[in-house]
Write an enzyme that holds these catalytic residues in place. Structure first.
Site, PDB file in Angstrom:
ATOM      1  CB  THR A  55      14.958  48.093  12.805  1.00 27.89           C
ATOM      2  OG1 THR A  55      16.064  47.362  13.364  1.00 27.89           O
ATOM      3  CG2 THR A  55      15.365  48.642  11.439  1.00 27.89           C
ATOM      4  CG  ASP A  79      22.956  51.282  27.838  1.00 26.29           C
ATOM      5  OD1 ASP A  79      23.833  50.535  28.319  1.00 26.29           O
ATOM      6  OD2 ASP A  79      22.498  51.148  26.691  1.00 26.29           O
ATOM      7  CG  ASP A 125      26.238  53.216  27.846  1.00 25.24           C
ATOM      8  OD1 ASP A 125      27.133  52.541  27.272  1.00 25.24           O
ATOM      9  OD2 ASP A 125      25.409  53.888  27.228  1.00 25.24           O
ATOM     10  NE  ARG A 130      17.339  48.862  21.686  1.00 24.50           N
ATOM     11  CZ  ARG A 130      16.663  49.422  22.675  1.00 24.50           C
ATOM     12  NH1 ARG A 130      15.522  48.909  23.075  1.00 24.50           N
ATOM     13  NH2 ARG A 130      17.153  50.469  23.307  1.00 24.50           N
TER      14      ARG A 130
END
Length: 210
Positions: free
Chosen positions: A109, A201, A204, A105
């Site tokens: 944006t 996340d 992570d 990602r």
């Protein structure tokens, strides 16, 4: 027609998800919980697979017994975090074919950028389960599903740990024929596109990276 969104509210699923949300849970603990919860979610995502029968000899007599029909299903991991769900589902369905979609990602944006795509052949003849722990904005998920459709897939289910309302809406708009199976529909996204309350996340936490 399957439900567009199924929330798996089984007590074991919800208990393990709560432990995964806890920021004090270690990387090893998070990884183990993800494997365990993916097994439980796999039962739901495979609930309506087509069946047929075959003749078997039990120790007592011959019988017609149920078996899965058609070609073996395909599991497609949306890299990198999808691999955590993939491992657990493969324990339940070890004969499944496996594919990978590499998307990241763009943090500016929030749009997906493709860097890898390798999937089994004959997707048109296989049920396909795409796995990714987080359905956040839905942009990457919708893009991955479109790549699978472009490769011939017609029967696609999307399996995730957590979903945000924004991601569910995006997927329904782009792919109303794709059912979503998740352990929780959380409240919303924050300004950076992360699920709230979420669990951080997933990649992570699974791999111990930042």
């Amino acid at each position: 027609m399957r439900e567009h969104l199924t929330i798996v509210d089984h007590p074991l699923v919800q208990h393990k998800l709560t432990l995964m949300r806890d920021k004090a849970t270690s990387t090893a603990g998070f990884r183990q919980l993800l494997r365990e919860i993916s097994l439980l979610l796999a039962y739901e995502v495979t609930r309506d697979l087509p069946m047929t029968t075959m003749t078997v000899d039990t120790p007592l007599q011959e019988m017609e017994a149920p078996v899965l029909k058609g070609k073996k299903l395909a599991l497609v991991s949306i890299l990198r975090a999808g691999n955590g769900l993939l491992d657990g589902v493969l324990e339940l369905i070890p004969s499944a074919r496996v594919g990978f979609v590499g998307l990241y990602r763009d943090e500016e944006t929030l749009q997906p950028v493709q860097y890898y795509f390798k999937v089994p052949g004959d997707l048109a003849d296989r049920p396909v389960i795409a796995v990714d722990p987080m359905l956040a904005t839905g942009n990457s998920s919708a893009a991955a599903v479109q790549l699978l459709k472009d490769a011939g897939a017609t029967d696609i289910r999307f399996l995730c740990l957590l979903a945000a309302p924004e991601g569910v809406a995006r997927m329904k708009e782009a792919h109303p024929d794709v059912s979503i199976i998740t352990a929780s529909l959380d409240k919303r996204l924050n300004e950076k596109g992360y699920i709230l309350p979420g669990l951080g996340d997933a990649g992570d936490r699974m791999f111990g990276t930042k």
